[in-house]
Structures are given as C-alpha cells and as structure tokens.
Scaffold this active site. Structure first.
Site, short mmCIF file in Angstrom:
data_model
loop_
_atom_site.label_atom_id
_atom_site.label_comp_id
_atom_site.label_asym_id
_atom_site.label_seq_id
_atom_site.Cartn_x
_atom_site.Cartn_y
_atom_site.Cartn_z
N HIS A 1 -8.62 9.44 4.10
CA HIS A 1 -9.02 8.37 5.01
C HIS A 1 -8.35 8.44 6.37
CE1 HIS A 1 -9.77 6.58 0.94
NE2 HIS A 1 -10.95 6.47 1.50
N ALA A 2 -7.24 9.15 6.46
CA ALA A 2 -6.49 9.26 7.71
C ALA A 2 -6.80 10.59 8.38
CB ALA A 2 -5.01 9.14 7.44
#
Length: 78
Positions: A26-27
C-alpha cells in the site's frame, strides 16, 4: 508500517515490539528505502517482515536477500 521511514522502524524497536511489518503493497516505497528499513529493524532488534505488493517470486526473493525474516503475501485465498 505504511510510512517508508527507517527512523520510524527504529522507534518501533525502541518501543519494544518484536516484529515490524513493512508495507510494500500500500505504500510507495523504493527498493533502496525498503532495504534501509530492513537494516533499521535488524539494528533495533526487530524482526523485519515485508508485505509484498503481489505474488511475485522475483520480488519476494529480492526482499529475502535484503534481510527480511518474514513475508506477508496479500490476497491469498487458500
């Protein structure tokens, strides 16, 4: 940990946690920063696990070569 910061990984170690899951799904984290986060975990006495973006054997092997002690693979159904 969704924030790509080696300093935050060191804080997790100082707080007494045993494991830090470094989120590469997600990052937006570069391979260099991810490697620095893994090193920060090792120095802080925290086991670095990495959540990989997808089931990609090449990426998994690179993360393990960088020193991750665990892998979290998303979207596993069985």
């Amino acid at each position: 940990m969704a924030t790509p910061s080696p300093a935050l990984v060191e804080m997790v170690g100082a707080a007494g946690y045993d494991v830090a899951i470094l989120d590469a799904e997600h990052a937006l984290v570069s391979p260099e920063t991810l490697q620095e986060m893994i090193r920060a975990a090792e120095v802080s006495g925290v086991a670095p696990w990495v959540r990989v973006p997808e089931h990609d054997p090449g990426f998994v092997l690179r993360v393990l070569d960088a020193g991750a002690t665990g892998i979290v693979i998303p979207h596993v159904r069985s």
